[in-house]
Design a protein around this motif. Structure first.
Motif, PDB file in Angstrom:
ATOM      1  N   GLU A 177      38.692  35.894  52.673  1.00 61.08           N
ATOM      2  CA  GLU A 177      38.654  35.700  51.216  1.00 61.08           C
ATOM      3  C   GLU A 177      39.923  36.259  50.556  1.00 61.08           C
ATOM      4  O   GLU A 177      40.496  35.664  49.665  1.00 61.08           O
ATOM      5  CB  GLU A 177      37.421  36.448  50.698  1.00 61.08           C
ATOM      6  CG  GLU A 177      37.113  36.263  49.252  1.00 61.08           C
ATOM      7  CD  GLU A 177      35.778  36.941  48.913  1.00 61.08           C
ATOM      8  OE1 GLU A 177      35.458  38.008  49.481  1.00 61.08           O
ATOM      9  OE2 GLU A 177      35.061  36.385  48.065  1.00 61.08           O
ATOM     10  N   LYS A 178      40.319  37.458  51.025  1.00 65.24           N
ATOM     11  CA  LYS A 178      41.514  38.090  50.437  1.00 65.24           C
ATOM     12  C   LYS A 178      42.515  38.341  51.546  1.00 65.24           C
ATOM     13  O   LYS A 178      42.518  39.425  52.138  1.00 65.24           O
ATOM     14  CB  LYS A 178      41.137  39.435  49.795  1.00 65.24           C
ATOM     15  CG  LYS A 178      40.222  39.311  48.611  1.00 65.24           C
ATOM     16  CD  LYS A 178      39.910  40.697  48.071  1.00 65.24           C
ATOM     17  CE  LYS A 178      38.612  40.687  47.302  1.00 65.24           C
ATOM     18  NZ  LYS A 178      37.864  41.917  47.403  1.00 65.24           N
ATOM     19  N   LYS A 231      50.422  33.936  44.848  1.00 66.84           N
ATOM     20  CA  LYS A 231      49.050  34.089  45.357  1.00 66.84           C
ATOM     21  C   LYS A 231      48.607  32.824  46.116  1.00 66.84           C
ATOM     22  O   LYS A 231      48.061  32.885  47.219  1.00 66.84           O
ATOM     23  CB  LYS A 231      48.107  34.352  44.171  1.00 66.84           C
ATOM     24  CG  LYS A 231      46.681  34.609  44.578  1.00 66.84           C
ATOM     25  CD  LYS A 231      45.828  34.981  43.388  1.00 66.84           C
ATOM     26  CE  LYS A 231      45.484  33.750  42.563  1.00 66.84           C
ATOM     27  NZ  LYS A 231      44.421  33.958  41.584  1.00 66.84           N
ATOM     28  N   GLY A 232      48.865  31.676  45.510  1.00 68.00           N
ATOM     29  CA  GLY A 232      48.453  30.416  46.133  1.00 68.00           C
ATOM     30  C   GLY A 232      49.193  30.163  47.440  1.00 68.00           C
ATOM     31  O   GLY A 232      48.630  29.629  48.393  1.00 68.00           O
ATOM     32  N   GLN A 237      50.285  32.493  49.422  1.00 69.28           N
ATOM     33  CA  GLN A 237      49.695  33.407  50.415  1.00 69.28           C
ATOM     34  C   GLN A 237      48.366  32.859  50.934  1.00 69.28           C
ATOM     35  O   GLN A 237      48.041  32.962  52.118  1.00 69.28           O
ATOM     36  CB  GLN A 237      49.495  34.798  49.810  1.00 69.28           C
ATOM     37  CG  GLN A 237      50.819  35.472  49.536  1.00 69.28           C
ATOM     38  CD  GLN A 237      50.711  36.984  49.348  1.00 69.28           C
ATOM     39  OE1 GLN A 237      49.694  37.591  49.637  1.00 69.28           O
ATOM     40  NE2 GLN A 237      51.782  37.586  48.860  1.00 69.28           N
ATOM     41  N   GLN A 238      47.620  32.260  50.019  1.00 66.46           N
ATOM     42  CA  GLN A 238      46.345  31.647  50.417  1.00 66.46           C
ATOM     43  C   GLN A 238      46.599  30.533  51.445  1.00 66.46           C
ATOM     44  O   GLN A 238      45.901  30.410  52.452  1.00 66.46           O
ATOM     45  CB  GLN A 238      45.667  31.081  49.157  1.00 66.46           C
ATOM     46  CG  GLN A 238      44.234  30.672  49.326  1.00 66.46           C
ATOM     47  CD  GLN A 238      43.274  31.864  49.323  1.00 66.46           C
ATOM     48  OE1 GLN A 238      43.636  32.958  48.910  1.00 66.46           O
ATOM     49  NE2 GLN A 238      42.072  31.626  49.800  1.00 66.46           N
ATOM     50  N   ARG A 239      47.633  29.731  51.174  1.00 65.73           N
ATOM     51  CA  ARG A 239      47.953  28.648  52.109  1.00 65.73           C
ATOM     52  C   ARG A 239      48.508  29.188  53.430  1.00 65.73           C
ATOM     53  O   ARG A 239      48.256  28.633  54.498  1.00 65.73           O
ATOM     54  CB  ARG A 239      48.941  27.673  51.461  1.00 65.73           C
ATOM     55  CG  ARG A 239      48.233  26.739  50.481  1.00 65.73           C
ATOM     56  CD  ARG A 239      49.170  25.724  49.907  1.00 65.73           C
ATOM     57  NE  ARG A 239      49.974  26.288  48.837  1.00 65.73           N
ATOM     58  CZ  ARG A 239      51.253  25.983  48.599  1.00 65.73           C
ATOM     59  NH1 ARG A 239      51.883  25.123  49.371  1.00 65.73           N
ATOM     60  NH2 ARG A 239      51.899  26.523  47.599  1.00 65.73           N
ATOM     61  N   PRO A 284      38.714  28.761  50.812  1.00 69.36           N
ATOM     62  CA  PRO A 284      40.090  28.384  51.139  1.00 69.36           C
ATOM     63  C   PRO A 284      40.881  27.836  49.955  1.00 69.36           C
ATOM     64  O   PRO A 284      42.106  27.883  49.971  1.00 69.36           O
ATOM     65  CB  PRO A 284      39.919  27.304  52.214  1.00 69.36           C
ATOM     66  CG  PRO A 284      38.543  26.777  52.023  1.00 69.36           C
ATOM     67  CD  PRO A 284      37.732  27.931  51.530  1.00 69.36           C
ATOM     68  N   SER A 299      40.526  28.879  46.722  1.00 69.02           N
ATOM     69  CA  SER A 299      40.572  29.723  45.532  1.00 69.02           C
ATOM     70  C   SER A 299      42.023  30.100  45.246  1.00 69.02           C
ATOM     71  O   SER A 299      42.800  30.394  46.149  1.00 69.02           O
ATOM     72  CB  SER A 299      39.695  30.966  45.702  1.00 69.02           C
ATOM     73  OG  SER A 299      40.397  31.969  46.356  1.00 69.02           O
TER      74      SER A 299
END
Ligand SMILES: Nc1ncnc2c1ncn2[C@@H]1O[C@H](COP(=O)(O)OP(=O)(O)OP(=O)(O)O)[C@@H](O)[C@H]1O
Ligand SMILES: [Mg+2]
Length: 264
Positions: A93-94, A145-146, A148-150, A169, A171
């Motif tokens: 999640e994080k 942030k996005g 890093q999420q990817r 995935p 968020s």
């Protein structure tokens, strides 16, 4: 075997200590209560629930990061063991990365943690699927942030696992990033991979999922196809809100049957 189960929770319960004052024990809070769910090979399964419903706890248990109090978890047909983890692509999640590593170095490090080595060509190929290939030399601390999420999704894909477990995935992603993730999940399914993901984005559930699980206050309210969930084809958000309103927060005692829920 198309209907082989790759993840099975049977009556899994988990409690945490409630400690608002460190000197006082205030009992235990039930976070998961008799959760049973089944993920079938080759499907995309959407795991939906309100904030605090128990999605991340379920995923942590599936990954062996949290131990259940009772119940059994089978992954890829048997009790979870560390070798199986190499067959799973996990995005938390994080996601947390080392700021001073580049994306490429982060990918190499992630691969090494799983006992693989990944060359630049493979890393570039995977980063391209998440539209990050032009930023592979950038330090992770310079990533948004996005991004890093990817990057977390890219790291989960590097070893080409057969099963993906992804905690929200999409968020924090912009519309283009969300589209990328949707295309990616469809693409994984078309290659025979299995995907279990938690989400709050009901339109993604409608567009992507073969089956859906709904968790509420730690109890499974529903598991089945979208058609079973929403036989009248009403707005999915309305159906979901109606369903989660069925059980008031404090008085939850047992999960109503699927049929009762779909007829609400
Ligand atoms: N380590 C912990 N110690 C104590 N309580 C915890 C812990 N982790 C989670 N909880 C509690 O368990 C419940 C479920 O949390 P969880 O993170 O699984 O929810 P979630 O469905 O993933 O929510 P969200 O949509 O906000 O991510 C919450 O009430 C939370 O406060
Ligand atoms: Mg969560």
């Amino acid at each position: 075997m198309a209907d082989e189960n790759v993840l099975e929770f049977a009556n899994v319960s988990k409690t945490y200590n409630i400690i608002s004052d460190p000197l006082l024990s205030q009992g235990r809070q039930a976070v998961l209560d008799n959760v049973s769910l089944t993920l079938r090979r080759g499907e995309i399964y959407g795991f939906v629930g309100l904030n605090g419903a128990g999605k991340t706890t379920t995923i942590k248990i599936a990954m062996g990061l949290v131990r259940p109090d009772t119940g059994t978890v089978k992954m890829l047909g048997k009790a979870l063991n560390s070798d199986d983890l190499r067959r799973i692509g996990f995005a938390p999640e994080k996601p947390a990365f080392y700021d001073f590593l580049s994306a490429e170095e982060t990918m190499k490090y992630s691969a090494r943690l799983l006992g693989y080595s990944a060359d630049k060509t493979r890393i570039a190929e995977v980063l391209e699927t998440l539209n990050l290939h032009n930023d592979m030399d950038k330090l992770v601390r310079e990533y948004s942030k996005g991004m890093q999420q990817r990057l977390a999704l890219a790291a989960a894909m590097l070893h080409d696992p057969e099963l993906y477990i992804l905690d929200e995935p999409s968020s924090g992603l912009d519309p283009v990033g969300r589209r990328h993730v949707k295309d990616l999940l469809r693409n994984l399914r078309s290659k025979g991979k299995t995907v279990f993901f938690s989400t709050h984005i009901l339109s993604d559930v409608r567009e992507l999922c073969d089956r859906v699980g709904i968790i509420h206050n730690g109890k499974m309210l529903f598991e089945g196809t979208l058609k079973d969930l929403n036989p009248k084809g009403e707005d999915l958000e309305d159906a979901f809100i109606k369903m989660t309103a069925v059980l008031p927060t404090e008085t939850t005692t047992s999960a109503p049957k699927e049929r009762e829920l779909t007829q609400q």
